[in-house]
Design a protein around this motif. Structure first.
Motif, mmCIF file in Angstrom:
data_model
loop_
_atom_site.group_PDB
_atom_site.id
_atom_site.type_symbol
_atom_site.label_atom_id
_atom_site.label_comp_id
_atom_site.label_asym_id
_atom_site.label_seq_id
_atom_site.Cartn_x
_atom_site.Cartn_y
_atom_site.Cartn_z
ATOM 1 N N ALA A 50 6.558 4.411 4.493
ATOM 2 C CA ALA A 50 7.447 3.948 5.619
ATOM 3 C C ALA A 50 8.663 3.372 5.283
ATOM 4 O O ALA A 50 9.529 3.386 5.951
ATOM 5 C CB ALA A 50 6.238 3.028 6.510
ATOM 6 N N PHE A 51 8.590 2.507 4.171
ATOM 7 C CA PHE A 51 9.686 1.534 3.760
ATOM 8 C C PHE A 51 10.736 2.482 3.391
ATOM 9 O O PHE A 51 11.852 2.230 3.734
ATOM 10 C CB PHE A 51 9.115 0.721 2.594
ATOM 11 N N PHE A 52 10.320 3.496 2.451
ATOM 12 C CA PHE A 52 11.411 4.569 2.026
ATOM 13 C C PHE A 52 11.863 5.395 3.104
ATOM 14 O O PHE A 52 13.097 5.333 3.153
ATOM 15 C CB PHE A 52 10.900 5.319 1.035
ATOM 16 N N SER A 111 0.898 -1.298 0.085
ATOM 17 C CA SER A 111 -0.076 0.033 0.049
ATOM 18 C C SER A 111 1.055 1.286 0.042
ATOM 19 O O SER A 111 2.087 1.221 0.261
ATOM 20 C CB SER A 111 -0.830 0.032 1.097
ATOM 21 N N TYR A 112 0.212 2.346 -0.241
ATOM 22 C CA TYR A 112 1.016 3.664 -0.246
ATOM 23 C C TYR A 112 1.730 3.853 1.105
ATOM 24 O O TYR A 112 2.822 4.105 1.247
ATOM 25 C CB TYR A 112 0.079 4.867 -0.913
ATOM 26 N N GLU A 113 0.775 3.606 2.194
ATOM 27 C CA GLU A 113 1.467 3.786 3.405
ATOM 28 C C GLU A 113 2.652 2.931 3.791
ATOM 29 O O GLU A 113 3.716 3.484 4.575
ATOM 30 C CB GLU A 113 0.279 3.609 4.398
ATOM 31 N N GLU A 114 2.582 1.688 3.314
ATOM 32 C CA GLU A 114 3.532 0.644 3.565
ATOM 33 C C GLU A 114 5.014 1.138 2.768
ATOM 34 O O GLU A 114 5.920 1.064 3.202
ATOM 35 C CB GLU A 114 3.221 -0.577 3.274
ATOM 36 N N ASP A 115 4.662 1.680 1.538
ATOM 37 C CA ASP A 115 5.577 1.873 0.663
ATOM 38 C C ASP A 115 6.228 3.272 1.068
ATOM 39 O O ASP A 115 7.811 3.337 1.215
ATOM 40 C CB ASP A 115 5.061 2.113 -0.563
#
Length: 237
Positions: free
Chosen positions: A29-31, A23-27
């Protein structure tokens, strides 16, 4: 482009491929997690040729492993490249220019900045003539040659920054500066013409397209880094 930057870029690219299904949120946070890590004081600015570069590239290699990426260079994530660190300044912090009407001292870095990427302790430029060659451009496709009937062998070329289109929009590509207007081209052409060196002349009129602002004067007065190998033979200002 040094190996530090290349590694960071590849890591960002690899992470992008890795998280496409998230998801956008996970993406995000990952970055953020990895950018925060690489930007922390622990990595000391990731400066090449220091312990912090070593720490950075090994961190990135570990991230590659976690992402399941296979080494592209045999069994290694690394490929050696030559880098060079230079600190350049003129003797006595000035260059003296003499002419029929007298002499003038150009002070570093108030009036002039000089640097080199040559891998030597000292660069000796002989006392020689200065030759003004307009923009320092030889561009047959535009019908322009500042070196026509001018012998600059063993001399210092003085050339204006930018290209003729900056002053006359009917020339070259007008306000859209071509490669002929860049420093790198002017150095290359001066070398082809047999010059001993090149000084790029700036003025207030073209300051917004110039690289010689206050920040640049300060940066050229400090340590500079570049990829090694072959650069030593290039003409430098």
């Amino acid at each position: 482009m040094n190996k530090n930057f290349i590694s960071v870029f590849l890591l960002m690219l690899a992470m992008g491929v890795s998280v496409m299904a998230q998801s956008y949120e996970e993406d995000l946070a990952f970055f953020k997690e990895r950018v925060k890590t690489l930007g922390s004081d622990e990595f000391g600015g990731r400066k090449p040729l220091t312990e912090y570069e070593t720490k950075t590239i090994h961190y990135i290699a570990d991230e590659f492993k976690k992402l399941g990426l296979q080494p592209a260079n045999g069994d290694s994530y690394f490929q050696p490249v030559k880098e060079i660190s230079t600190f350049t300044r003129p003797v006595k912090d000035k260059i003296t220019v003499k002419c029929a009407k007298g002499s003038m001292d150009l002070k570093f870095s108030d009036d002039i900045v000089v640097w080199t990427n040559r891998g030597t302790e000292q660069v000796v430029i002989p006392t020689t003539d200065y030759v003004f060659c307009g923009f320092g451009i030889n561009a047959p496709e535009y019908g322009w040659n500042d070196y026509a009937n001018v012998d600059v062998k063993g001399k210092i070329v003085i050339a204006m920054v930018n290209d003729p289109g900056f002053y006359d929009t009917s020339l070259f590509r007008g306000k859209n500066m071509t490669y002929y207007g860049r420093w790198t081209y002017k150095f290359e052409e001066a070398q082809r013409q047999g010059a001993a060196g090149l000084l790029v002349l700036h003025n207030e009129a073209d300051k917004y397209r110039s690289l010689l602002g206050d920040n640049e004067c300060g940066s050229f007065g400090h340590e500079g880094m570049a990829l090694g190998g072959g650069l030593q033979e290039n003409v430098r200002p």
